[in-house]
Write an enzyme that holds these catalytic residues in place. Structure first.
Site, PDB file in Angstrom:
ATOM      1  N   GLU A 105       0.830  -0.753  -0.312  1.00  0.00           N
ATOM      2  CA  GLU A 105       0.091  -0.245   0.147  1.00  0.00           C
ATOM      3  C   GLU A 105       1.002   1.554  -0.033  1.00  0.00           C
ATOM      4  OE1 GLU A 105      -2.206  -1.129   2.877  1.00  0.00           O
ATOM      5  OE2 GLU A 105      -4.059  -1.368   2.037  1.00  0.00           O
ATOM      6  N   GLU A 125      -3.884  -9.747   4.466  1.00  0.00           N
ATOM      7  CA  GLU A 125      -4.726  -9.263   5.810  1.00  0.00           C
ATOM      8  C   GLU A 125      -5.424  -9.966   5.927  1.00  0.00           C
ATOM      9  OE1 GLU A 125      -3.404  -6.968   2.612  1.00  0.00           O
ATOM     10  OE2 GLU A 125      -2.390  -4.733   4.124  1.00  0.00           O
TER      11      GLU A 125
HETATM   12  N1  T1G Z   1       4.685  -7.313  11.735  1.00  0.00           N
HETATM   13  C1  T1G Z   1       5.931  -8.018  12.509  1.00  0.00           C
HETATM   14  N2  T1G Z   1       6.085  -8.813  12.804  1.00  0.00           N
HETATM   15  C2  T1G Z   1       6.034  -9.144  11.494  1.00  0.00           C
HETATM   16  C3  T1G Z   1       5.104  -9.219   9.777  1.00  0.00           C
HETATM   17  C4  T1G Z   1       4.521  -8.019  10.418  1.00  0.00           C
HETATM   18  N3  T1G Z   1       3.822  -7.989   8.968  1.00  0.00           N
HETATM   19  N4  T1G Z   1       5.722 -10.436   9.584  1.00  0.00           N
HETATM   20  C5  T1G Z   1       6.280 -11.046   9.578  1.00  0.00           C
HETATM   21  N5  T1G Z   1       6.541 -10.579  11.077  1.00  0.00           N
HETATM   22  C6  T1G Z   1       8.149 -11.458  11.691  1.00  0.00           C
HETATM   23  C7  T1G Z   1       7.667 -12.487  11.848  1.00  0.00           C
HETATM   24  O1  T1G Z   1       6.272 -12.774  13.411  1.00  0.00           O
HETATM   25  C8  T1G Z   1       8.420 -13.492  12.566  1.00  0.00           C
HETATM   26  O2  T1G Z   1       8.869 -12.939  13.792  1.00  0.00           O
HETATM   27  C9  T1G Z   1       9.530 -13.268  11.647  1.00  0.00           C
HETATM   28  O3  T1G Z   1       9.353 -12.205  11.625  1.00  0.00           O
HETATM   29  C10 T1G Z   1       9.885 -14.071  10.512  1.00  0.00           C
HETATM   30  O4  T1G Z   1       8.807 -14.555   9.653  1.00  0.00           O
HETATM   31  C11 T1G Z   1      -2.818  -1.495   7.074  1.00  0.00           C
HETATM   32  C12 T1G Z   1      -2.911  -3.660   8.769  1.00  0.00           C
HETATM   33  C13 T1G Z   1       6.496 -11.670   5.925  1.00  0.00           C
HETATM   34  C14 T1G Z   1       6.381 -13.396   3.993  1.00  0.00           C
HETATM   35  O5  T1G Z   1       0.482 -10.209   6.936  1.00  0.00           O
HETATM   36  O6  T1G Z   1       3.481 -13.701   5.795  1.00  0.00           O
HETATM   37  O7  T1G Z   1      -0.555  -4.852   6.552  1.00  0.00           O
HETATM   38  O8  T1G Z   1       9.102 -14.922  15.216  1.00  0.00           O
HETATM   39  O9  T1G Z   1       9.257 -16.736  10.333  1.00  0.00           O
HETATM   40  O10 T1G Z   1       9.219 -17.385   6.624  1.00  0.00           O
HETATM   41  O11 T1G Z   1      -2.656  -2.746   5.250  1.00  0.00           O
HETATM   42  O12 T1G Z   1       6.236 -13.329   7.630  1.00  0.00           O
HETATM   43  O13 T1G Z   1      11.392 -14.325  14.381  1.00  0.00           O
HETATM   44  O14 T1G Z   1      10.122 -13.168  16.302  1.00  0.00           O
HETATM   45  O15 T1G Z   1       7.183 -15.538   8.909  1.00  0.00           O
HETATM   46  O16 T1G Z   1      10.428 -15.184   5.815  1.00  0.00           O
HETATM   47  C15 T1G Z   1      -0.159  -7.595   6.524  1.00  0.00           C
HETATM   48  C16 T1G Z   1       2.769 -11.109   7.100  1.00  0.00           C
HETATM   49  C17 T1G Z   1       0.306  -7.021   7.959  1.00  0.00           C
HETATM   50  C18 T1G Z   1       2.790 -10.521   6.240  1.00  0.00           C
HETATM   51  C19 T1G Z   1       7.878 -13.263   5.593  1.00  0.00           C
HETATM   52  N6  T1G Z   1       1.292  -8.414   6.523  1.00  0.00           N
HETATM   53  N7  T1G Z   1       3.920 -12.068   7.502  1.00  0.00           N
HETATM   54  O17 T1G Z   1       8.183 -14.755   5.834  1.00  0.00           O
HETATM   55  O18 T1G Z   1       9.493 -15.745   7.577  1.00  0.00           O
HETATM   56  S1  T1G Z   1      -1.661  -6.828   8.127  1.00  0.00           S
HETATM   57  C20 T1G Z   1       0.894  -9.500   6.335  1.00  0.00           C
HETATM   58  C21 T1G Z   1       4.114 -12.522   6.556  1.00  0.00           C
HETATM   59  C22 T1G Z   1      -1.257  -5.116   6.910  1.00  0.00           C
HETATM   60  C23 T1G Z   1      -2.756  -2.875   6.535  1.00  0.00           C
HETATM   61  C24 T1G Z   1      -2.524  -3.772   7.006  1.00  0.00           C
HETATM   62  C25 T1G Z   1       6.182 -13.653   6.714  1.00  0.00           C
HETATM   63  C26 T1G Z   1       6.560 -12.886   5.473  1.00  0.00           C
HETATM   64  P1  T1G Z   1       9.991 -13.668  15.000  1.00  0.00           P
HETATM   65  P2  T1G Z   1       8.423 -15.689   9.071  1.00  0.00           P
HETATM   66  P3  T1G Z   1       8.793 -16.372   6.705  1.00  0.00           P
END
Ligand code: T1G
Length: 699
Positions: A105, A125
């Protein structure tokens, strides 16, 4: 540091730097706004590039901030994106690796976007029970089209940047860099090439229409209704994208999106999904085993036993490209086992889920043998032999003789004492439990059973192996049934008592299926085989003579009604179909048994059925936590979601108990303890629950 600002000649570069995935937390958002301000004020700066440090452009909003005042604090993501759009100088997003959620975004708010190939682009999301809440539902349709955008938003799945860039007419990417390595240079060059271009292009000004809008969105609504029974987010994604095509003013569509985003943020379903997102990742962390513990190499795996479990276990490693040597005692058992594996793969090839060459590659990694000597150079051996301690003893004594020093010796036992198994060897520190769930090549859950002597590096190694074979691993201590099977025993006991007190099997199943389980306990018994529970109860009757059970399940087995595999169990089944048809004879048997107990049947509400089944899991889980068998409450939720079909939208038994409130849960338990037909001693709330209630806390 959360966003660095540097000037390269006449181009300012703002680099997001909030490891591990540059989540757009408050400090990072502030860093972007500050950087934009500096660039506006610097007359030498002609253009601005935003990029991400490390392995991501940005993984989106910082989910760790959700539920705190930081997540919506100014500058919120909308404010940041507005600042980009209002910049007097062109802002170019240079994206690589991961560009998801709020990260995409943010990029959509930029005037231009340059992408490296191989970047995973998504608006995931919906997987958190949300919808893109910073303009994604309004801008993405404007650059890749309404249908492609809605598919991405409702599925939450990632698409590679080079694929999107290859689509004619797409406006998401203005340039695809030659490689991730050349992205920075190419983005700077691109920035200079558009430095004087005016007016600055804004995605919000692009048209957003669908030629058959009403019909298409009706179709989309029907589709999501079927796939998202328990989740409100997908339908709201459709509403928000439709608003993008209906509203004359962009900001009106943005307002529609925002309303729905805030609404979804506070739903129990979104809390459950966010809980599970972190719970699944937290499970791989073992409190007393440092993350940097050196791991042993696992380049070759041996599997003992070519039965259903052994074959399924072997497939996990073949799928991950790890060679497997499989041992059996008889050639025909080996051939049967390999035949089953081939059948499984061929079914996937037939469905188009697996390419023929991949199938061939996998089977080429498999060797079979009848001779233990052929296992000696394996780094990990997993026995999946008959669930009998005597057999395990023979196997582990043999393994102790044969396996090279440093090999990990794992048992797939589902209930036997791992410490006793380890005692059959001279290397108990190398012994661990790897409890796979049937079908082992499908079920995601893996219980890693930690013996008293299991070495830290063995635990660290098997947790890493679990990730490599795409399993969700949870560490369990040693007790009868470990975590999941110990809990399901209480669930099964309650199901039996409910029959004794007045329910029919289908009433119990229907009530818990309405709560969200795919199958109730009786349909599940018919699927798994009622004789399995029968054997366990017989064993337990010797080990735990005091344990109270309903006799109905035994009566059923004495009639040979073992379930689907014999065409009849709690229900009747028509050959080739899975429909569970209630059987009058079984209901008569239950009623007669109830009469023999002198129990007058009573009407039992669905609410009581659900509470007794679910809270029995909660109480047993509390004991499991107290005893240190599980490290944390979220681990138990992971076990029950990934291994036992607990409804995802409830977040797991302990998350659900938190949603209900432990005070209410404890009150219900105390009521059940008054029921003479039930097991009063079981229903005393666990001391942990009593303590949490007294402190006004949850798990
Ligand atoms: N925020 C905080 N921490 C995150 C994170 C995030 N968005 N994504 C991953 N982590 C942390 C995760 O908890 C772990 O932490 C570490 O990163 C490695 O993750 C307004 C509101 C990005 C594809 O849903 O899909 O944006 O355990 O093991 O396999 O519209 O993480 O090491 O302490 O999964 O390499 C939307 C979610 C948010 C993406 C990486 N975004 N993340 O995968 O590593 S809502 C998501 C993933 C939003 C807006 C809205 C995957 C990854 P720790 P991992 P990975």
């Amino acid at each position: 540091m959360s966003a660095e600002y540097q000037v390269h000649g006449d181009v300012a570069v703002i680099t997001l730097n909030n490891p591990p995935v540059n989540g757009l937390g408050l400090a990072t958002r502030q860093g972007i706004v500050d950087g934009l301000g500096k660039a506006q004020a610097d007359a030498g700066v002609k253009a601005i590039v935003i990029t991400g440090a490390g392995g991501a452009f940005s993984g989106g909003a910082d989910i760790k901030e959700f539920g705190t005042d930081k997540s919506l604090a100014e500058p919120n993501l909308h404010t940041v994106i507005a600042a980009i759009e209002q910049s007097a100088k062109p802002v170019i997003a240079a994206i690589h690796s991961v560009c998801m959620g709020g990260g995409l975004e943010l990029a959509l708010g930029c005037h231009y976007r340059v992408a490296a190939p191989g970047c995973s682009v998504a608006l995931p999301e919906v997987k958190l029970g949300l919808l893109p809440g910073a303009g994604g539902t309004q801008r993405l349709p404007r650059v890749i089209g309404v249908e492609a955008a809605l598919n991405m938003i409702v599925s939450g799945e990632a698409v590679k940047s080079e694929f999107i860039a290859s689509v004619p007419g797409q406006k998401l990417f203005d340039k695809l860099a030659a490689s991730p390595e050349s992205l920075a240079e190419e983005a700077l060059a691109f920035a200079r090439s558009v430095a004087d271009t005016r007016p600055l292009p804004l995605v919000r000004n692009l048209p957003c229409k669908h030629p058959q809008g009403d019909a298409y969105f009706q179709f989309a609504r029907n589709m999501v209704k079927g796939m998202a029974k328990n989740f409100p987010a997908p339908a709201k994604c459709v509403d928000a994208v439709e608003a993008a095509t209906k509203n004359k003013k962009f900001d009106d569509g943005l307002a529609r999106e925002r309303e729905r985003f805030i609404n979804l943020m506070w739903t129990a379903e979104s809390r459950a999904l966010r809980h599970l997102f972190f719970a699944e990742r937290a499970a791989s962390k073992i409190p007393d085993v440092p993350a940097d513990t050196r791991k042993r190499d696992v380049k070759k795996v041996a599997v003992i036993g070519a039965g259903t479990m052994g074959g399924g276990i072997a497939m996990n490693f073949l799928n991950a490209g790890i060679p497997v040597v499989m041992l059996e005692t008889k050639q025909e058992a080996l051939e049967r086992g390999v035949g089953t594996m081939r059948k499984n793969y061929e079914a996937q090839v037939k469905k188009g889920k697996l390419k023929q060459d991949k199938y061939d590659q996998r089977m080429a990694l498999l060797t079979t043998t009848l001779d233990y000597a052929d296992l000696k150079d394996a780094d990990l051996v997993i026995e999946a032999v008959f669930e009998d301690m005597g057999v395990k003893e023979q196997v582990f004594k043999k393994l102790d003789e044969v396996m090279k020093p440093g090999a990990i010796l794992a048992s797939n036992t589902s209930t036997l004492d791992l410490n006793q198994i380890a005692s059959f060897t001279k290397r108990p520190q190398d012994v661990v439990g790897l409890h796979f769930f049937s079908p082992a090549n499908v079920m995601k859950l893996l219980e890693v059973v930690r013996g008293d002597a299991t070495a830290h590096d063995v635990l660290a190694t098997v947790m890493a192996v679990a990730k490599k074979i795409k399993k969700t691993a949870v560490v369990s201590g040693v007790c009868d049934g470990f975590i999941g099977n110990r809990m399901i025993e209480q669930y099964g006991r309650q199901a039996g008592f409910l029959l004794d007190e007045g329910c029919t099997p289908s009433q119990v199943d229907k009530a818990i299926e309405k709560f969200g389980f795919a199958m109730g306990p009786f349909r599940m018994g018919d699927l798994a085989g009622n004789d399995i529970g029968w054997a366990i109860r017989k064993r337990r009757a010797v080990e735990k003579p005091g344990m109270k059970y309903s006799k109905t399940a035994d009566l059923l087995c004495e009639r040979g009604r073992f379930g689907q595999k014999v065409g009849k169990g709690w229900y009747d089944y028509v050959a080739g179909k899975r429909d569970a048809i209630p059987n009058a004879e079984v209901e008569q048997m239950v009623a007669e048994h109830r009469q023999s107990l002198g129990i007058t049947p009573r009407k039992i509400s669905d609410e009581e059925i659900v509470q007794r089944l679910v809270y029995s899991l909660v109480n047993e889980a509390a004991h499991i936590l107290e005893e240190g068998i599980a490290n944390k409450a979220s681990d138990i939720d992971v076990v029950y979601i990934f291994g036992y079909g607990f409804p995802v939208h409830r977040g797991g038994p302990l998350n659900y108990a938190n949603e209900v409130g432990l005070f209410s849960v404890a009150q219900a338990m105390k009521r059940f303890a008054q029921n003479p037909q039930d097991d009063a001693s079981f229903w005393q709330p666990a001391p942990l629950i009593e303590r949490l209630v007294a402190e006004g806390k949850g798990f």
